[in-house]
Design an enzyme around this catalytic site. Sequence first.
Site, mmCIF file in Angstrom:
data_model
loop_
_atom_site.group_PDB
_atom_site.id
_atom_site.type_symbol
_atom_site.label_atom_id
_atom_site.label_comp_id
_atom_site.label_asym_id
_atom_site.label_seq_id
_atom_site.Cartn_x
_atom_site.Cartn_y
_atom_site.Cartn_z
ATOM 1 N N ARG A 160 11.877 -10.334 7.651
ATOM 2 C CA ARG A 160 10.522 -10.073 8.129
ATOM 3 C C ARG A 160 9.558 -11.049 7.460
ATOM 4 N NH1 ARG A 160 6.211 -5.905 6.253
ATOM 5 N NH2 ARG A 160 4.637 -6.336 7.830
ATOM 6 N N HIS A 187 -0.812 -10.672 8.974
ATOM 7 C CA HIS A 187 -0.665 -10.103 7.631
ATOM 8 C C HIS A 187 -1.837 -10.602 6.782
ATOM 9 C CE1 HIS A 187 2.512 -8.239 4.797
ATOM 10 N NE2 HIS A 187 1.432 -8.418 4.059
ATOM 11 N N GLU A 205 -0.385 -3.104 8.116
ATOM 12 C CA GLU A 205 -1.264 -2.215 7.360
ATOM 13 C C GLU A 205 -2.751 -2.288 7.729
ATOM 14 O OE1 GLU A 205 -0.513 -2.796 3.190
ATOM 15 O OE2 GLU A 205 1.535 -2.088 3.337
ATOM 16 N N ASN A 245 5.378 0.973 5.860
ATOM 17 C CA ASN A 245 5.389 0.418 4.504
ATOM 18 C C ASN A 245 5.106 1.564 3.549
ATOM 19 O OD1 ASN A 245 5.701 -2.064 5.653
ATOM 20 N ND2 ASN A 245 3.707 -2.874 5.018
ATOM 21 N N TYR A 277 5.488 3.005 -0.651
ATOM 22 C CA TYR A 277 5.761 2.658 -2.050
ATOM 23 C C TYR A 277 5.742 3.828 -3.025
ATOM 24 C CZ TYR A 277 5.314 -2.272 -0.771
ATOM 25 O OH TYR A 277 5.516 -3.507 -0.209
ATOM 26 N N GLU A 333 8.559 -2.214 4.654
ATOM 27 C CA GLU A 333 8.375 -2.624 3.255
ATOM 28 C C GLU A 333 8.657 -1.436 2.356
ATOM 29 O OE1 GLU A 333 4.569 -4.262 2.021
ATOM 30 O OE2 GLU A 333 4.541 -5.606 3.756
HETATM 31 C C1 PNW Z 1 1.509 -4.143 0.790
HETATM 32 N N1 PNW Z 1 -2.357 -0.058 -2.421
HETATM 33 O O1 PNW Z 1 0.203 -4.013 0.377
HETATM 34 C C2 PNW Z 1 1.488 -5.450 1.536
HETATM 35 O O2 PNW Z 1 1.904 -5.352 2.868
HETATM 36 C C3 PNW Z 1 2.163 -6.576 0.831
HETATM 37 O O3 PNW Z 1 1.627 -7.790 1.284
HETATM 38 C C4 PNW Z 1 2.016 -6.388 -0.655
HETATM 39 O O4 PNW Z 1 2.452 -7.496 -1.389
HETATM 40 C C5 PNW Z 1 2.812 -5.153 -1.013
HETATM 41 O O5 PNW Z 1 2.373 -4.024 -0.281
HETATM 42 C C6 PNW Z 1 2.751 -4.807 -2.491
HETATM 43 O O6 PNW Z 1 1.431 -4.527 -2.875
HETATM 44 C C7 PNW Z 1 -0.338 -3.000 -0.336
HETATM 45 O O7 PNW Z 1 -3.255 -0.380 -3.212
HETATM 46 C C8 PNW Z 1 -1.369 -3.334 -1.210
HETATM 47 O O8 PNW Z 1 -2.055 1.169 -2.229
HETATM 48 C C9 PNW Z 1 -2.035 -2.354 -1.904
HETATM 49 C C10 PNW Z 1 -1.661 -1.046 -1.723
HETATM 50 C C11 PNW Z 1 -0.638 -0.702 -0.856
HETATM 51 C C12 PNW Z 1 0.026 -1.693 -0.176
#
Ligand code: PNW
Length: 492
Positions: A83, A128, A174, A316, A318, A386
């Site tokens: 991707r 992006h 996002e 995405n 995390y 992601e």
């Molecule tokens: C994503 N938050 O961004 C992006 O899609 C990527 O480009 C980035 O490198 C990756 O996650 C890691 O950060 C985010 O603050 C940036 O919650 C910030 C947040 C979440 C996702």
Amino acid sequence: DEDRDALYYDTFPDDFKWSSATSSYQIEGAWNEDGKGPSIWDTFCHEGGHVYENHTGDVACDSYHKYKEDIALMANLGLKNYRFSIAWSRVLPTGKIDSVNEDGIAYYNNVIDELLDNGIDPMVTLYHWDLPQGLHDDYGGWMNESIINDFNDYAKLCFERFGDRVKFWITFNEPWIVALLGYESGVFAPGINEPGTIPYVVGHNLIKSHAEAWHTYDDQFRSVQKGVIGITLNSDWSEPHDRKNYKHIFASERAMQFSLGWFGHPIYKNGDYPEIMKTKIAEISAGQGLPQSRLPEFTEEEKVFINHTGDFFGLNHYSTNYVVNPTNENYELPGYWGSDVNVPSWKEESWPQSASSWLKPVPWGIRQILVWIHNEYDGIDSYVTENGVSTHDVYDLSDEERMKYYKSYINEVLKAIKLDGANCKGYTAWSLLDNFEWAAGYSERFGMHYVDFSDDDRPREVKDSAKLYADIIADNGFIEDNTSRSLVVEGS
Ligand code: PNW
């Protein structure tokens, strides 16, 4: 909860798509080479004062020149997919369709052909975050509905030039981050700090742009090119602090609808914003003495046009938060975070901390959010586009935290599929390489490969997490007696 966290041994469906992700501004560099026009991230970084130690993506991982080396790393991982994103201002330097830059088109043709030669299918994100600066200067970029037409022209150009080989398109990465970090807090480009109405206007234009591009593909390209097109949305999972307290369940639902639902509900459900967003923002806007809701409305015609414009759901994800119900609405500071979401949330002290303040690993959260998507959007095909974790800026190839993270999160994806029936079709590790981590510059590393940013040649080195990921891909999951390999991570 020990039982909940236990490793589950099974394999993924045969055609499961194993992938890894990057994005143009974060890896390419060559910010002004071969005719590329400036983007809002070039401007934002060059302006100074926005990014950690004024780092920039001018060179980044230099993938513009080193893409063949990167694709060799992917082949070693055994990836089935990769991707990446197209830099709009590399193919259209002003952002407008009359500015086609053939050198920029040639670069992406080279990347795509090299991938296919290595048996790797491209998953391409059209946007992006690197908006052509010209469109921001001309009419305010995403704040103005003129963007819908320009984005559609750009998308159409990409389908025409790359769609014979690209069969998986993501319109936006996002939109939640674009609207809020770009226009409410202003910590991301274009750095606009206007809480209240503007982030919702930006969101509105992003949704309409997505729908327009989906229809263009559906009407003019799908029957010949036979690909799919969707969008990637991001969210933490919001876990009710007490699942026996119905108010905490409501709080979780409110938080999920304000994050995934903001964009997911119009696109995948009924063409319109979630009820809770419409009623709460209208009520809070009235309480703030405003003549109308800060959330714009779609016309009936627009709702029909937007509804069901996603062939798959890109996620995405995390981290996770606990949530409880708000005690009362708050009218003080108009805005998404100032007054509208209003769901108290936190991460437990005891959860491990990554190098990013906002990211604490909570593996069981990804299983919950995949099931939520499956139930909310009628069993739609989902892809994790992601997932990953950051470590600090130190040279360390034995990245145990990242190994643990991938192993446990991927195992929870497996549980969502096999135990809960979620239609998840692929998993994408963020990221292939350490890269430019937006406002954090190079201070946070997400890569499975280490990049030395102090060396002009930007050499890459394999981290242990890459070996672990390669083993999981080779086994297509988790096989019980593979005890001698990298899958065995201390303490997990
Ligand atoms: C994503 N938050 O961004 C992006 O899609 C990527 O480009 C980035 O490198 C990756 O996650 C890691 O950060 C985010 O603050 C940036 O919650 C910030 C947040 C979440 C996702």
